[in-house]
Write a protein that holds these residues in place. Structure first.
Motif, PDB file in Angstrom:
ATOM      1  N   HIS A 155     -18.093 -68.306  45.439  1.00 22.33           N
ATOM      2  CA  HIS A 155     -17.008 -67.339  45.549  1.00 22.33           C
ATOM      3  C   HIS A 155     -16.508 -67.310  46.994  1.00 22.33           C
ATOM      4  O   HIS A 155     -17.300 -67.280  47.937  1.00 22.33           O
ATOM      5  CB  HIS A 155     -17.503 -65.951  45.140  1.00 22.33           C
ATOM      6  N   ALA A 156     -15.188 -67.327  47.170  1.00 27.76           N
ATOM      7  CA  ALA A 156     -14.599 -67.302  48.510  1.00 27.76           C
ATOM      8  C   ALA A 156     -13.442 -66.323  48.529  1.00 27.76           C
ATOM      9  O   ALA A 156     -12.578 -66.338  47.638  1.00 27.76           O
ATOM     10  CB  ALA A 156     -14.127 -68.698  48.916  1.00 27.76           C
ATOM     11  N   VAL A 157     -13.432 -65.474  49.547  1.00 26.39           N
ATOM     12  CA  VAL A 157     -12.375 -64.469  49.684  1.00 26.39           C
ATOM     13  C   VAL A 157     -11.946 -64.422  51.147  1.00 26.39           C
ATOM     14  O   VAL A 157     -12.755 -64.602  52.054  1.00 26.39           O
ATOM     15  CB  VAL A 157     -12.861 -63.077  49.203  1.00 26.39           C
ATOM     16  N   GLN A 158     -10.666 -64.205  51.363  1.00 20.56           N
ATOM     17  CA  GLN A 158     -10.125 -64.099  52.721  1.00 20.56           C
ATOM     18  C   GLN A 158      -9.752 -62.649  53.006  1.00 20.56           C
ATOM     19  O   GLN A 158      -9.157 -61.975  52.162  1.00 20.56           O
ATOM     20  CB  GLN A 158      -8.889 -64.991  52.857  1.00 20.56           C
ATOM     21  N   ILE A 159     -10.102 -62.183  54.199  1.00 17.24           N
ATOM     22  CA  ILE A 159      -9.713 -60.848  54.644  1.00 17.24           C
ATOM     23  C   ILE A 159      -8.852 -60.981  55.890  1.00 17.24           C
ATOM     24  O   ILE A 159      -9.271 -61.591  56.878  1.00 17.24           O
ATOM     25  CB  ILE A 159     -10.933 -59.960  54.955  1.00 17.24           C
ATOM     26  N   LEU A 203     -26.114 -68.191  43.798  1.00 15.27           N
ATOM     27  CA  LEU A 203     -24.672 -68.095  44.015  1.00 15.27           C
ATOM     28  C   LEU A 203     -24.440 -67.887  45.507  1.00 15.27           C
ATOM     29  O   LEU A 203     -25.372 -67.612  46.257  1.00 15.27           O
ATOM     30  CB  LEU A 203     -24.064 -66.946  43.204  1.00 15.27           C
ATOM     31  N   ALA A 204     -23.198 -68.049  45.927  1.00 18.22           N
ATOM     32  CA  ALA A 204     -22.848 -67.831  47.330  1.00 18.22           C
ATOM     33  C   ALA A 204     -21.473 -67.186  47.395  1.00 18.22           C
ATOM     34  O   ALA A 204     -20.591 -67.467  46.569  1.00 18.22           O
ATOM     35  CB  ALA A 204     -22.848 -69.152  48.095  1.00 18.22           C
ATOM     36  N   VAL A 205     -21.308 -66.304  48.388  1.00 19.14           N
ATOM     37  CA  VAL A 205     -20.022 -65.633  48.602  1.00 19.14           C
ATOM     38  C   VAL A 205     -19.615 -65.880  50.059  1.00 19.14           C
ATOM     39  O   VAL A 205     -20.292 -65.443  50.989  1.00 19.14           O
ATOM     40  CB  VAL A 205     -20.113 -64.117  48.342  1.00 19.14           C
ATOM     41  N   LEU A 206     -18.510 -66.577  50.235  1.00 17.65           N
ATOM     42  CA  LEU A 206     -17.955 -66.841  51.559  1.00 17.65           C
ATOM     43  C   LEU A 206     -16.859 -65.822  51.848  1.00 17.65           C
ATOM     44  O   LEU A 206     -15.910 -65.682  51.072  1.00 17.65           O
ATOM     45  CB  LEU A 206     -17.373 -68.249  51.609  1.00 17.65           C
ATOM     46  N   VAL A 207     -16.992 -65.113  52.961  1.00 18.16           N
ATOM     47  CA  VAL A 207     -15.961 -64.166  53.410  1.00 18.16           C
ATOM     48  C   VAL A 207     -15.294 -64.780  54.628  1.00 18.16           C
ATOM     49  O   VAL A 207     -15.915 -64.913  55.687  1.00 18.16           O
ATOM     50  CB  VAL A 207     -16.558 -62.789  53.752  1.00 18.16           C
ATOM     51  N   ASP A 208     -14.044 -65.190  54.467  1.00 11.36           N
ATOM     52  CA  ASP A 208     -13.300 -65.852  55.532  1.00 11.36           C
ATOM     53  C   ASP A 208     -12.487 -64.793  56.277  1.00 11.36           C
ATOM     54  O   ASP A 208     -11.632 -64.128  55.685  1.00 11.36           O
ATOM     55  CB  ASP A 208     -12.391 -66.927  54.935  1.00 11.36           C
TER      56      ASP A 208
END
Length: 295
Positions: free
Chosen positions: A242-246, A167-172
């Motif tokens: 998974h991608a989430v923006q902060i 899996l991969a988690v991108l934190v933008d």
């Protein structure tokens, strides 16, 4: 890195990799670039400080400790006002250009109508960037030279993480001007965008929110920033992506008028470094790779 003018931007972006990747994370700062092409600045009608108002100034530095804890950090070196990586590749306003845009260009999006397409028409509070129309060929050249290589490299990082971890988690990583939030959002320190729960597992959003609240920050979800093209395009939880923006309130860490770090910079950076191990652990314990779940 300080803001500067340059005849060329080479390289156009950087990937700062850890000695060893220890978690399925990729951190991305697409709007923190502060190297301005001289030819671009000469085209504009704005003074340099005004032109910089779209920058996520220092955001790449605030998240730099991701590398120390085992995740790569990617950052653009060119500015958002020159080319916006958090848009579709051809999200273009026909009113800005001399000549015919390609038939596949998206000319009707809300972002285009607001002046914030792939090639932005405005910065800040709707201040026009250009005194005259640009050649279509110039827009296409920016996309070919800067946009496409950036996203190719970002896709490779995500694919590498998924191959290694399942899996991969991108934190933008982004920032927001303190004057941009309204009403009940006016005091928000962070806005977490997960496209209203569709771009990543609740485990990711909850872990970030919990860690930030524990450090005394006011955190809201999705309003007014639910995540842009990057979050929407790369987030596919059912496929293990998974991608989430902060979004950080700039007043926490910088003087917004002077483009200088303020007294809070070191604390914000330390707090972001502190949430990363908790986030990594939450994902390791709470999200199974799709193939493992199927087995």
């Amino acid at each position: 890195m300080t803001a500067c003018l340059a005849d060329a931007i080479e390289p156009a972006f950087e990937v700062i990799a850890p000695a060893q990747c220890t978690a399925p994370f990729v951190f991305n700062s697409p709007h923190s670039g502060r190297i301005y092409p001289r030819s671009f600045v000469a085209q504009t009608r704005l003074d340099f400080p005004t032109l910089r108002r779209s920058e996520d100034t220092f955001v790449d530095e605030l998240f730099a400790d991701a590398v120390a804890v085992g995740a790569p950090l990617m950052r653009a070196l060119f500015p958002r006002s020159f080319l916006d990586l958090n848009r579709e590749p051809y999200e273009l306003d026909p009113r800005m250009f001399e000549g015919r845009l390609p038939p596949f260009a998206n000319t009707r999006s809300i972002r285009v109508s607001g002046g914030l397409g792939t090639i932005a028409r405005v910065v800040g509070d709707a201040q026009e960037i250009y005194p005259r129309r640009l050649a279509v060929s110039e827009a296409l050249e920016r996309i070919e030279t800067y946009y496409k290589p950036y996203h190719q490299a970002l896709r490779r990082l995500i694919a590498r993480a998924q191959r290694q971890w399942g899996l991969a988690v991108l934190v933008d990583c982004h920032s927001m001007p303190s004057t941009s939030t309204r009403d009940d959002m006016a005091r928000a320190d962070f806005v977490i965008g997960d496209r209203y729960g569709t771009s990543c597992s609740e485990v990711v959003t909850e872990a970030i929110e919990t860690a930030l609240i524990a450090r005394g920050y006011r955190v809201v979800r999705n309003k007014p920033y639910a995540g842009g093209y990057i979050t929407e395009h790369y987030g596919n939880p059912s496929a293990g992506l998974h991608a989430v923006q902060i979004e950080l309130n700039r007043s926490l860490y910088m003087d917004e008028a002077a483009y200088e770090r303020n007294a809070g910079f070191s604390q914000v950076k330390a707090d972001l470094a502190g949430l990363m191990p908790a986030l990594f652990s939450a994902v390791a314990e709470g999200i199974a790779p799709p193939r493992a779940a199927a087995e």
